[in-house]
Design a protein around this motif. Sequence first.
Motif, short mmCIF file in Angstrom:
data_model
loop_
_atom_site.label_atom_id
_atom_site.label_comp_id
_atom_site.label_asym_id
_atom_site.label_seq_id
_atom_site.Cartn_x
_atom_site.Cartn_y
_atom_site.Cartn_z
N ASN A 106 0.84 -1.19 0.00
CA ASN A 106 0.00 0.00 0.00
C ASN A 106 0.88 1.24 0.00
N PRO A 107 0.72 2.12 -1.01
CA PRO A 107 1.64 3.26 -1.14
C PRO A 107 1.55 4.28 -0.01
N VAL A 108 0.45 4.30 0.72
CA VAL A 108 0.27 5.38 1.69
C VAL A 108 0.57 4.96 3.14
N PHE A 109 1.08 3.75 3.32
CA PHE A 109 1.49 3.36 4.68
C PHE A 109 2.97 2.95 4.65
N GLU A 117 1.13 -4.33 11.41
CA GLU A 117 -0.31 -4.61 11.49
C GLU A 117 -0.59 -6.10 11.25
N HIS A 121 -2.36 -8.40 14.00
CA HIS A 121 -3.67 -8.99 13.74
C HIS A 121 -3.68 -10.48 14.03
N VAL B 225 -10.94 -3.40 8.28
CA VAL B 225 -9.61 -2.79 8.23
C VAL B 225 -9.17 -2.61 6.78
N LYS B 229 -9.14 1.20 6.50
CA LYS B 229 -7.78 1.71 6.62
C LYS B 229 -7.09 1.74 5.25
N HIS B 230 -6.91 0.54 4.68
CA HIS B 230 -6.10 0.47 3.46
C HIS B 230 -6.75 1.15 2.27
N ALA B 231 -8.05 0.95 2.09
CA ALA B 231 -8.70 1.58 0.94
C ALA B 231 -8.97 3.06 1.23
N LYS B 233 -7.68 5.48 3.06
CA LYS B 233 -6.65 6.51 2.98
C LYS B 233 -6.29 6.81 1.52
N ASN B 234 -6.35 5.78 0.67
CA ASN B 234 -6.10 6.02 -0.75
C ASN B 234 -7.25 6.77 -1.40
#
Lengths: 333, 316
Positions: A106-109, A117, A121, B225, B229-231, B233-234
């Motif tokens: 994921n580019p934003v994390f 995470e 989890h 989540v 979270k993952h989707a 923020k994009n």
Amino acid sequence: MSATLLQVRGLTTSFRAEAGRFEAIKDVSFDLGEGDVLGIVGESGSGKSVTALSILGLIPDPPGRITAGQVLFAGDDLLKASRRRMRQVRGGEIAMIFQEPMSSLNPVFTVGDQIVETIRHHERIGVRAARARAIDLLDRVGIAIPAQRLDEYPHQLSGGMRQRAMIAIALSCNPSILLADEPTTALDVTIQAQILDLLKDLREDFRTAVVLITHDLGVVAQYVDRVLVMYAGRVVEEAPVEALYASPQHPYTEGLLKSMPSIDTDADRLQAIPGTVPSPFELPPGCRFRPRCPYARDACDVADPPLLDAGPGHAAACIRLNDYQPAARAGAA
Amino acid sequence: MIAYVIRRLLYVIPVLFIVSLISFSLMQLVPGDPAVVVAGLSATPDEVERVREQLGLNEPFYIQLLSWYGNLLQGDLGTSFLLGRPVVEVTVERLPVSLSIALYALVLTLVFGIVLGIIAALRQNTWVDQAVMTAALIGVSLPNFWLGLILIVVFAVHLGWLPSGGYVDFREDPWAWLRATTLPAISLAMLQMGLLARITRSTMLEVLRQDYIRTARAKGLPEHVVVGKHALKNVMIPVITVIGIIFSLLLSGSVVIETIFSIPGVGSLLGSAILRRDYPVIQGGLLLVATMLLLLNLLVDVLYAYFDPRVRYDGD
């Protein structure tokens, strides 16, 4: 082979398309033992990735649906397992890495966030401890200055490093099986070898069984114990890697091996398999390879042959084996 | 980042200069004579001339412009022709009114627009999706003044739940403020809500197809989540971009809406100033609105860097 970890039986997955439903994989079966490395080989569209995604229940529905089969793992049929159980299995007991390291993170994390995470989890563990483990993992997969890389974003890493980070994520919960879907296809050749060596080392360290999906027979020869050859959604040959190279039994495997360039033999031209993979909507009535097969005969049109015994641990779906007589479809399929 | 913000703040000055130059020139071209309005309909030509001299309107254009800039540098935006009070005072006292309603409308837009868009995306091609998208289309198509009138008729006149107009300061009575601003905020927000719901839906559908979403699922993350979270923020990256546009629509819409709901804000002030050729108020109001939009765009760009780490403003 050591104790069996995973048994896939008759796995069939179909997709809905505008032209109707088609089976992307049909009747795929194999066993995976502890610490085994199984290679799945085939061209694009042969169903390798669909097989891996079906095992983890990651086929998007719609349009996809698993229509038959069993995936036996740790006493459960994963196809019937609850969502909760599947979430435990995914990333925890069976992890997967993908072809495109560029787009799979994921580019934003930050890389660290994506590892932490996953750990958190699956296990009751504090952020600090999870971070420490993430640093350790990055170190294990060969990323220099891991503590600093942890807080970087995927775009700050090179392709090879991203795939290493993906592997770190996959190994973060010490899975017993790693499904590697063309992990090196998108990488430079030198990086490819590094990543494959890494997988080999890690398999020894973590005792993880690996399913290595690839279209590269060279990779198979070096890193794999046993091979499954897929063609048009079916397993057409299964063999220990030496037996496969020494005496391929299915004409498709034979064609694949012949189309491989070799340093030893001095060939001016590579031999290609004539024709193309049939569209899933226009499968021939009998054997799927019939239209491209140099050994084709009339009996090939009668039925798609099952896997036939061709030696110890070796089987192929070709009627030339054991003078097999195909029965017409009238009876049991 | 700080250097970037300072540089952007410096850019604000030439932009405001150009904005004021254009608006000042445009007013010279608009027919209608403020002196006549101020003097009254029954005034004699002599009286009108006297008023014109008083207001400084008999001076040549460039003198008026230069003296306006001169005063501006001292923080003086002039005196309203009609109210007889300093423009700064009039606008500043009305600004919190307009801002509070605009923010209320922005919150409504963001919450409902994004939530509805996500729901529609997750229920793609079901009746839920179709219902949300139809509602969004209606929201986009309704003129806000018409919607405002309908809301007044239904909720103020027939049902009597909410007041049909007026304004109460939040600090005085928060409940009364909420009652007074709900209908105007809804009328203002409807268009943007529909717009945002559609953008959010299509972006979410696009994001859900990405490889990293499959990775998130393969890691065993629960669906809330994966999406939350993952989707999300994009998805926020393009959404942040349109917030600037949304806010400018909210501000321009406030001219009409504040008039309909008799709200003493900057919008209604500007509306009546335009109708009555109250030049200093128009000039000052436009400058104020332009400043707010510029600052908001800056804020959007800063937020952008937060949501998308690939965006960097330093070291260029």
